[in-house]
Motif scaffolding. Structure first.
Motif, mmCIF file in Angstrom:
data_model
loop_
_atom_site.group_PDB
_atom_site.id
_atom_site.type_symbol
_atom_site.label_atom_id
_atom_site.label_comp_id
_atom_site.label_asym_id
_atom_site.label_seq_id
_atom_site.Cartn_x
_atom_site.Cartn_y
_atom_site.Cartn_z
ATOM 1 N N LEU A 153 47.321 34.753 45.370
ATOM 2 C CA LEU A 153 47.930 35.837 44.596
ATOM 3 C C LEU A 153 47.450 35.810 43.150
ATOM 4 C CD1 LEU A 153 50.178 38.109 44.540
ATOM 5 C CD2 LEU A 153 51.704 36.313 43.685
ATOM 6 N N TYR A 154 47.523 34.641 42.536
ATOM 7 C CA TYR A 154 47.143 34.522 41.131
ATOM 8 C C TYR A 154 45.644 34.762 40.943
ATOM 9 C CZ TYR A 154 47.145 32.812 36.336
ATOM 10 O OH TYR A 154 47.021 32.719 34.966
ATOM 11 N N GLY A 155 44.851 34.209 41.844
ATOM 12 C CA GLY A 155 43.407 34.381 41.727
ATOM 13 C C GLY A 155 42.989 35.834 41.848
ATOM 14 N N LYS A 156 43.601 36.545 42.777
ATOM 15 C CA LYS A 156 43.204 37.931 43.019
ATOM 16 C C LYS A 156 43.716 38.864 41.923
ATOM 17 C CE LYS A 156 42.828 41.240 46.832
ATOM 18 N NZ LYS A 156 41.352 41.279 46.728
ATOM 19 N N ILE A 157 44.973 38.668 41.486
ATOM 20 C CA ILE A 157 45.557 39.585 40.505
ATOM 21 C C ILE A 157 45.207 39.192 39.077
ATOM 22 C CG2 ILE A 157 47.716 40.430 39.515
ATOM 23 C CD1 ILE A 157 48.933 40.434 42.261
ATOM 24 N N CYS A 158 45.455 37.952 38.729
ATOM 25 C CA CYS A 158 45.321 37.545 37.329
ATOM 26 C C CYS A 158 43.887 37.197 36.943
ATOM 27 C CB CYS A 158 46.243 36.366 37.039
ATOM 28 S SG CYS A 158 47.999 36.759 37.286
ATOM 29 N N GLU A 159 43.136 36.625 37.877
ATOM 30 C CA GLU A 159 41.764 36.232 37.568
ATOM 31 C C GLU A 159 40.737 37.205 38.131
ATOM 32 O OE1 GLU A 159 41.391 32.204 38.871
ATOM 33 O OE2 GLU A 159 42.708 31.432 37.296
ATOM 34 N N GLN A 160 41.221 38.239 38.846
ATOM 35 C CA GLN A 160 40.344 39.301 39.356
ATOM 36 C C GLN A 160 39.231 38.759 40.252
ATOM 37 O OE1 GLN A 160 40.842 43.082 37.871
ATOM 38 N NE2 GLN A 160 42.585 41.828 38.495
ATOM 39 N N MET A 161 39.541 37.738 41.039
ATOM 40 C CA MET A 161 38.571 37.169 41.967
ATOM 41 C C MET A 161 38.570 37.967 43.264
ATOM 42 S SD MET A 161 39.478 33.123 41.377
ATOM 43 C CE MET A 161 38.220 32.512 42.521
ATOM 44 N N THR A 162 37.439 37.995 43.947
ATOM 45 C CA THR A 162 37.364 38.652 45.243
ATOM 46 C C THR A 162 37.903 37.714 46.319
ATOM 47 O OG1 THR A 162 35.155 37.813 45.760
ATOM 48 C CG2 THR A 162 35.293 39.873 44.488
ATOM 49 N N ALA A 163 38.192 38.289 47.485
ATOM 50 C CA ALA A 163 38.680 37.475 48.599
ATOM 51 C C ALA A 163 37.647 36.420 48.986
ATOM 52 C CB ALA A 163 39.012 38.365 49.795
ATOM 53 N N ARG A 164 36.370 36.790 48.950
ATOM 54 C CA ARG A 164 35.313 35.836 49.296
ATOM 55 C C ARG A 164 35.269 34.680 48.291
ATOM 56 N NH1 ARG A 164 30.931 36.126 52.488
ATOM 57 N NH2 ARG A 164 31.251 38.371 52.833
ATOM 58 N N GLU A 165 35.384 34.999 47.003
ATOM 59 C CA GLU A 165 35.357 33.956 45.974
ATOM 60 C C GLU A 165 36.543 33.007 46.125
ATOM 61 O OE1 GLU A 165 33.157 36.330 42.287
ATOM 62 O OE2 GLU A 165 35.332 36.512 42.580
ATOM 63 N N ILE A 166 37.709 33.566 46.400
ATOM 64 C CA ILE A 166 38.898 32.731 46.577
ATOM 65 C C ILE A 166 38.748 31.855 47.815
ATOM 66 C CG2 ILE A 166 41.384 32.765 47.018
ATOM 67 C CD1 ILE A 166 41.493 35.395 45.437
ATOM 68 N N ALA A 167 38.222 32.438 48.889
ATOM 69 C CA ALA A 167 38.032 31.683 50.130
ATOM 70 C C ALA A 167 37.101 30.496 49.907
ATOM 71 C CB ALA A 167 37.476 32.603 51.214
ATOM 72 N N GLU A 168 36.015 30.718 49.190
ATOM 73 C CA GLU A 168 35.074 29.633 48.911
ATOM 74 C C GLU A 168 35.716 28.564 48.032
ATOM 75 O OE1 GLU A 168 31.713 31.533 47.175
ATOM 76 O OE2 GLU A 168 30.983 32.385 49.076
ATOM 77 N N HIS A 169 36.501 28.998 47.068
ATOM 78 C CA HIS A 169 37.125 28.060 46.135
ATOM 79 C C HIS A 169 38.181 27.195 46.826
ATOM 80 C CE1 HIS A 169 38.367 26.575 42.205
ATOM 81 N NE2 HIS A 169 39.626 26.813 42.543
ATOM 82 N N LEU A 170 38.940 27.795 47.748
ATOM 83 C CA LEU A 170 40.036 27.073 48.403
ATOM 84 C C LEU A 170 39.643 26.492 49.757
ATOM 85 C CD1 LEU A 170 43.046 29.481 47.641
ATOM 86 C CD2 LEU A 170 42.404 27.378 46.439
ATOM 87 N N GLY A 171 38.443 26.811 50.223
ATOM 88 C CA GLY A 171 38.019 26.315 51.531
ATOM 89 C C GLY A 171 38.753 26.991 52.673
ATOM 90 N N LEU A 172 38.989 28.295 52.540
ATOM 91 C CA LEU A 172 39.707 29.064 53.556
ATOM 92 C C LEU A 172 38.798 30.150 54.123
ATOM 93 C CD1 LEU A 172 43.057 29.644 51.609
ATOM 94 C CD2 LEU A 172 42.659 27.939 53.407
#
Length: 280
Positions: A153-172
């Motif tokens: 939630l925070y990554g997508k809304i507050c940091e404007q990250m894409t789903a792919r970027e968040i997935a890579e960062h969290l290993g999901l």
């Protein structure tokens, strides 16, 4: 709650009231007054001192023709209009408020807040409301070992990250990120409605609660729409001012102002208000 504050001066009620409005007052002061956080904290202290010293809440309660936010914004605006006096230091001004039997005209007798100032104060109030909800959602997820839901939630809304970027960062997986976001976004929206309902209930006459909540909910919806939706409003709130430092300083500041006013014998209810208060 305002009824209890005006008649009994209960410290828990005062603390709740100041906690609800301390950060919006500081946020508004920083933006409108173009001052730093330390000076905004001084403005907030003077604002609450004026509300207490001059029994403005009791006076508002006897004729609540305007919203409580309007009263608070007007006092803040008048404190800001006298920044030269604010900069002389909190202690001297609070001592004047406590010992001068006359009203502090430099705070109260200036013109009321303009529509632009009221809109900006409302924006500051909503931004803090949104950050309160983000903090609540974070605490709920972490308490149930679901921290990744909040990180998405925070990554997508507050940091404007894409789903792919968040997935890579969290290993999901990307699909997992998308599902987490749907869930956490829904939690945030639900929290916002519940938090607003609690705020309105805290300050409204029970007989008028339904209509007042409906109006506040519609106003909030209009504001969020103008900002581009809930996610954009949350992002803008954090981009403008992450209130983490305000939260860290808030409780000590609230305690300091209450203690000082108690020492000066200022925070006392109006006996006439106690005698004439409604039974409800």
């Amino acid at each position: 709650m305002i009824q209890r504050i005006a008649t009994t001066g209960n410290e828990d009620d005062w603390r709740t009231f100041m906690t609800d409005y301390w950060r919006p007052v500081c946020r508004f002061s920083i933006r409108w007054g173009k001052i730093n956080l330390t000076d905004a904290e001084e403005v907030a202290a003077l604002t609450f001192a004026a509300l207490i010293q001059n029994q403005l809440l009791a006076r508002w309660l006897s004729n609540p023709s305007a919203r409580l936010r309007t009263l608070i914004c007007s006092v803040v605006r008048n404190v800001l209009s006298n920044q030269a006096r604010v900069q002389t230091g909190r202690q001297n001004i609070l001592e004047k408020l406590a010992h001068d039997p006359a009203r502090p005209d430099w705070i109260l007798d200036s013109q009321g807040a303009s529509p632009e100032q009221l809109d900006l104060f409302y924006a500051a109030w909503v931004e803090e409301l949104l950050q309160d909800c983000v903090e609540t959602v974070m605490a709920e997820y972490y308490s149930t070992n679901r921290g990744d839901y909040f990180r998405v939630l925070y990554g997508k809304i507050c940091e404007q990250m894409t789903a792919r970027e968040i997935a890579e960062h969290l290993g999901l997986q990307t699909t997992t990120v998308e599902n987490y976001f749907k869930h956490s976004r829904r939690q945030l929206a639900d929290c916002l409605e519940k938090t607003l309902e609690a705020r309105v209930r805290r300050y409204s006459d029970p007989r008028n609660f339904d209509s007042e909540f409906q109006q506040e909910w519609e106003d909030l919806g209009s504001y969020l729409t103008a900002q581009g939706g809930l996610e954009q409003a949350v992002h803008r709130s954090y981009a403008t001012l992450d209130s983490l430092e305000l939260r860290q300083r808030e409780q000590q500041s609230v305690t300091d102002i209450l203690n000082r006013l108690d020492q000066q014998g200022v925070r006392k209810p109006d006996p006439e208000s106690e005698e004439n208060r409604p039974l409800h």
